[in-house]
Write a protein that holds these residues in place. Structure first.
Motif, PDB file in Angstrom:
ATOM      1  N   LEU A  45       0.825  -1.204   0.000  1.00 22.65           N
ATOM      2  CA  LEU A  45       0.000   0.000   0.000  1.00 22.65           C
ATOM      3  C   LEU A  45       0.860   1.254   0.000  1.00 22.65           C
ATOM      4  O   LEU A  45       0.608   2.200  -0.776  1.00 22.65           O
ATOM      5  N   ALA A  46       1.886   1.273   0.834  1.00 24.06           N
ATOM      6  CA  ALA A  46       2.744   2.456   0.938  1.00 24.06           C
ATOM      7  C   ALA A  46       3.481   2.731  -0.369  1.00 24.06           C
ATOM      8  O   ALA A  46       3.556   3.873  -0.832  1.00 24.06           O
ATOM      9  N   LEU A  47       3.998   1.693  -1.005  1.00 28.30           N
ATOM     10  CA  LEU A  47       4.779   1.883  -2.222  1.00 28.30           C
ATOM     11  C   LEU A  47       3.909   2.337  -3.397  1.00 28.30           C
ATOM     12  O   LEU A  47       4.327   3.161  -4.211  1.00 28.30           O
ATOM     13  N   PHE A  48       2.702   1.805  -3.490  1.00 30.37           N
ATOM     14  CA  PHE A  48       1.836   2.209  -4.592  1.00 30.37           C
ATOM     15  C   PHE A  48       1.219   3.593  -4.361  1.00 30.37           C
ATOM     16  O   PHE A  48       0.827   4.266  -5.313  1.00 30.37           O
ATOM     17  N   LEU A  49       1.124   4.001  -3.100  1.00 28.17           N
ATOM     18  CA  LEU A  49       0.630   5.348  -2.817  1.00 28.17           C
ATOM     19  C   LEU A  49       1.713   6.405  -2.995  1.00 28.17           C
ATOM     20  O   LEU A  49       1.405   7.589  -3.191  1.00 28.17           O
ATOM     21  N   LEU A  50       2.960   5.985  -2.926  1.00 31.26           N
ATOM     22  CA  LEU A  50       4.070   6.940  -2.994  1.00 31.26           C
ATOM     23  C   LEU A  50       4.048   7.819  -4.245  1.00 31.26           C
ATOM     24  O   LEU A  50       4.181   9.047  -4.136  1.00 31.26           O
ATOM     25  N   PRO A  51       3.867   7.264  -5.459  1.00 32.27           N
ATOM     26  CA  PRO A  51       3.824   8.141  -6.648  1.00 32.27           C
ATOM     27  C   PRO A  51       2.663   9.131  -6.600  1.00 32.27           C
ATOM     28  O   PRO A  51       2.828  10.304  -6.985  1.00 32.27           O
ATOM     29  N   ALA A  52       1.498   8.673  -6.117  1.00 28.55           N
ATOM     30  CA  ALA A  52       0.344   9.574  -6.046  1.00 28.55           C
ATOM     31  C   ALA A  52       0.601  10.702  -5.051  1.00 28.55           C
ATOM     32  O   ALA A  52       0.284  11.865  -5.314  1.00 28.55           O
ATOM     33  N   VAL A  53       1.183  10.361  -3.891  1.00 31.61           N
ATOM     34  CA  VAL A  53       1.495  11.387  -2.891  1.00 31.61           C
ATOM     35  C   VAL A  53       2.513  12.375  -3.437  1.00 31.61           C
ATOM     36  O   VAL A  53       2.394  13.598  -3.237  1.00 31.61           O
ATOM     37  N   GLY A  59       2.104  18.801  -7.595  1.00 34.89           N
ATOM     38  CA  GLY A  59       1.095  19.454  -8.423  1.00 34.89           C
ATOM     39  C   GLY A  59       0.032  20.220  -7.677  1.00 34.89           C
ATOM     40  O   GLY A  59      -0.658  21.050  -8.272  1.00 34.89           O
ATOM     41  N   LEU A  60      -0.111  19.959  -6.357  1.00 34.16           N
ATOM     42  CA  LEU A  60      -1.189  20.613  -5.607  1.00 34.16           C
ATOM     43  C   LEU A  60      -0.691  21.330  -4.355  1.00 34.16           C
ATOM     44  O   LEU A  60      -0.955  22.526  -4.186  1.00 34.16           O
ATOM     45  N   LEU A  61       0.006  20.611  -3.495  1.00 31.42           N
ATOM     46  CA  LEU A  61       0.387  21.183  -2.209  1.00 31.42           C
ATOM     47  C   LEU A  61       1.371  22.348  -2.366  1.00 31.42           C
ATOM     48  O   LEU A  61       1.151  23.443  -1.817  1.00 31.42           O
ATOM     49  N   ILE A  62       2.449  22.126  -3.107  1.00 36.19           N
ATOM     50  CA  ILE A  62       3.448  23.189  -3.284  1.00 36.19           C
ATOM     51  C   ILE A  62       2.859  24.401  -3.999  1.00 36.19           C
ATOM     52  O   ILE A  62       3.061  25.541  -3.550  1.00 36.19           O
ATOM     53  N   PRO A  63       2.121  24.216  -5.126  1.00 33.05           N
ATOM     54  CA  PRO A  63       1.488  25.397  -5.750  1.00 33.05           C
ATOM     55  C   PRO A  63       0.520  26.122  -4.824  1.00 33.05           C
ATOM     56  O   PRO A  63       0.435  27.355  -4.865  1.00 33.05           O
ATOM     57  N   VAL A  69       1.395  32.422  -0.442  1.00 34.12           N
ATOM     58  CA  VAL A  69       2.463  33.393  -0.185  1.00 34.12           C
ATOM     59  C   VAL A  69       2.386  34.544  -1.176  1.00 34.12           C
ATOM     60  O   VAL A  69       2.531  35.722  -0.802  1.00 34.12           O
ATOM     61  N   LEU A  70       2.131  34.226  -2.451  1.00 37.99           N
ATOM     62  CA  LEU A  70       2.049  35.243  -3.493  1.00 37.99           C
ATOM     63  C   LEU A  70       0.909  36.219  -3.248  1.00 37.99           C
ATOM     64  O   LEU A  70       0.983  37.393  -3.628  1.00 37.99           O
ATOM     65  N   SER A  71      -0.154  35.766  -2.597  1.00 38.25           N
ATOM     66  CA  SER A  71      -1.310  36.634  -2.353  1.00 38.25           C
ATOM     67  C   SER A  71      -0.994  37.771  -1.389  1.00 38.25           C
ATOM     68  O   SER A  71      -1.780  38.711  -1.265  1.00 38.25           O
TER      69      SER A  71
END
Length: 324
Positions: A45-53, A59-63, A69-71
Motif C-alpha cells: 500500500l505504501a509503495l503504490f501510494l508513494l507516486p500519487a502522494v 502538483g497541488l500542495l506546493i502550488p 504566499v504570493l497573495s
C-alpha cells in the motif's frame, strides 16, 4: 524533412517520459514482490501510494503554498500584507465579481437540479427513455468553450434592419420587438450566461436523480398508491425524501463546478460588461493586468469557498455508504 527534425526532440522527450514511467512502475513491482512477508500488505500500500502522494505534493500542495504566499505580495514581489484581500472586499470591480459569483452559486445548482429532476421524472415514464436521456445528457459531452460559442450565436445581435442570426433575437423580432445586444446589459447578461451552465449540468442531474428514483423500493411506492396518494403528494412525501441524499450530492457537485466556472464567461463576454466571476477575474488580474498578488488572493478565496463543499460532499457520500 524540416518538420521531422522539429518533431524529433518532442518525440524523444515523449518516449523518455513513457520509459521513465514504465521503469518506475517496474521498480515498484519488484520492490513489492521482494518485500518481507510480514506486513506485506502495508508495504504494498505504501509503495503504490508513494507516486500519487509525490504528484499531489508537486502538483497541488506546493502550488497552493506558493499561491498563498504570493497573495501577500504586489506586482513587484514586495510583501504588502493583506492589501490584496482589502482590494478584494473594497473595490467596486472586485465586489461586482463576488456578487456575480454569488448569483451563479445560488441560482445555477437549484435550477440545474430542478430541471434535471423534472427531466428524470418525465423521462422515466417515457417509452423512448434511452433516446430521451441521451439527448438531454448530450450537452455534458460538449466542452464549456464549445457550449459558450453555441450560446453566443444564440444571443447574437445584428442591427440596422439586418436579418438576425441569433435565435433569441429572431424570436423577439417575430413577436414585433426590437433586437437587443443581450450580453451587454447587466445583470441580465449574467443570468443569460448562467443559462448555459444550467443547460450543461441539467443532464448530469437528470442521470443521477433518475437512477436514484429507480432505486426507490417498489413496496414503498405500492403502499403509497394503495393509500390513495396522488402524483403531487407522491413526489413530495415519497420520491423527494427517498432521493434526498442524491439531491444533496448533485447540488454540491454542481456548486463546486459553478465556483470554478471560467470558460463560459471567458468565451462569451471575456468578463466585460459586469459579468466577471472569481475564476475569470483571477486570470484577468494575474495575466492581463499583471497583478499576480491579486490573482493569487482570488485563487485563495476560491479555494476557501470550495473546501467546505468538498468536505460536506465526502461526508454525505460516507453516510450513503454506511446506510447501504
Amino acid at each position: 524533412m524540416d518538420n521531422f527534425i522539429d518533431w524529433g526532440p518532442k518525440l524523444f522527450n515523449a518516449l523518455l517520459v513513457v520509459a521513465v514511467f514504465g521503469a518506475v512502475i517496474g521498480l515498484l513491482l519488484i520492490v513489492v514482490d521482494r518485500a518481507p512477508k510480514r506486513g506485506h500488505d502495508r508495504y504494498q500500500l505504501a509503495l503504490f501510494l508513494l507516486p500519487a502522494v509525490f504528484m499531489l505534493t508537486v502538483g497541488l500542495l506546493i502550488p497552493a503554498v506558493r499561491t498563498t504566499v504570493l497573495s501577500f505580495t504586489n506586482a513587484a514581489g514586495d510583501f504588502v500584507g493583506f492589501d490584496n484581500y482589502g482590494w478584494l472586499f473594497s473595490e467596486d470591480e472586485a465586489l461586482t465579481t463576488i456578487r456575480n459569483t454569488v448569483i451563479w452559486v445560488v441560482l445555477t445548482p437549484i435550477l440545474s437540479t430542478g430541471v434535471g429532476l423534472i427531466y428524470a421524472i418525465l423521462i422515466n415514464e417515457a417509452r423512448t427513455e434511452a433516446l430521451s436521456k441521451s439527448l438531454v445528457f448530450m450537452p455534458m459531452a460538449i466542452s464549456f468553450v464549445g457550449a459558450g460559442i453555441i450560446w453566443k450565436f444564440m444571443y447574437a445581435y445584428r442591427g440596422g434592419g439586418s436579418d438576425q442570426i441569433g435565435l433569441i433575437n429572431q424570436i423577439i423580432v417575430w413577436f414585433g420587438g426590437e433586437p437587443k445586444q443581450l450580453l451587454l446589459d447587466p445583470p441580465v447578461n449574467t443570468l443569460l450566461l448562467l443559462v448555459v451552465m444550467v443547460w450543461i449540468q441539467a443532464g448530469f442531474a437528470m442521470v443521477v436523480l433518475s437512477a436514484a428514483i429507480k432505486g426507490i423500493p417498489t413496496d414503498i411506492i405500492e403502499a403509497a398508491r394503495i393509500d390513495g396518494v396522488n402524483a403531487w403528494s407522491m413526489f413530495w412525501k415519497v420520491t423527494l425524501p427517498s432521493i434526498r441524499a442524491s439531491v444533496i450530492v448533485v447540488l454540491s457537485t454542481i456548486t463546486i463546478a459553478v465556483l470554478k466556472v471560467f470558460d463560459i464567461v471567458r468565451t462569451m463576454t471575456g468578463g466585460n460588461f459586469d459579468t466577471s466571476v472569481i475564476a475569470n477575474e483571477m486570470y484577468t488580474q494575474a495575466f492581463r493586468f499583471r497583478e499576480p498578488g491579486r490573482g493569487a488572493a482570488l485563487a485563495v478565496f476560491l479555494f476557501v469557498l470550495v473546501i467546505p463543499l468538498v468536505v460536506y460532499q465526502i461526508r454525505i457520500l460516507r453516510q450513503r455508504e454506511e446506510t447501504r
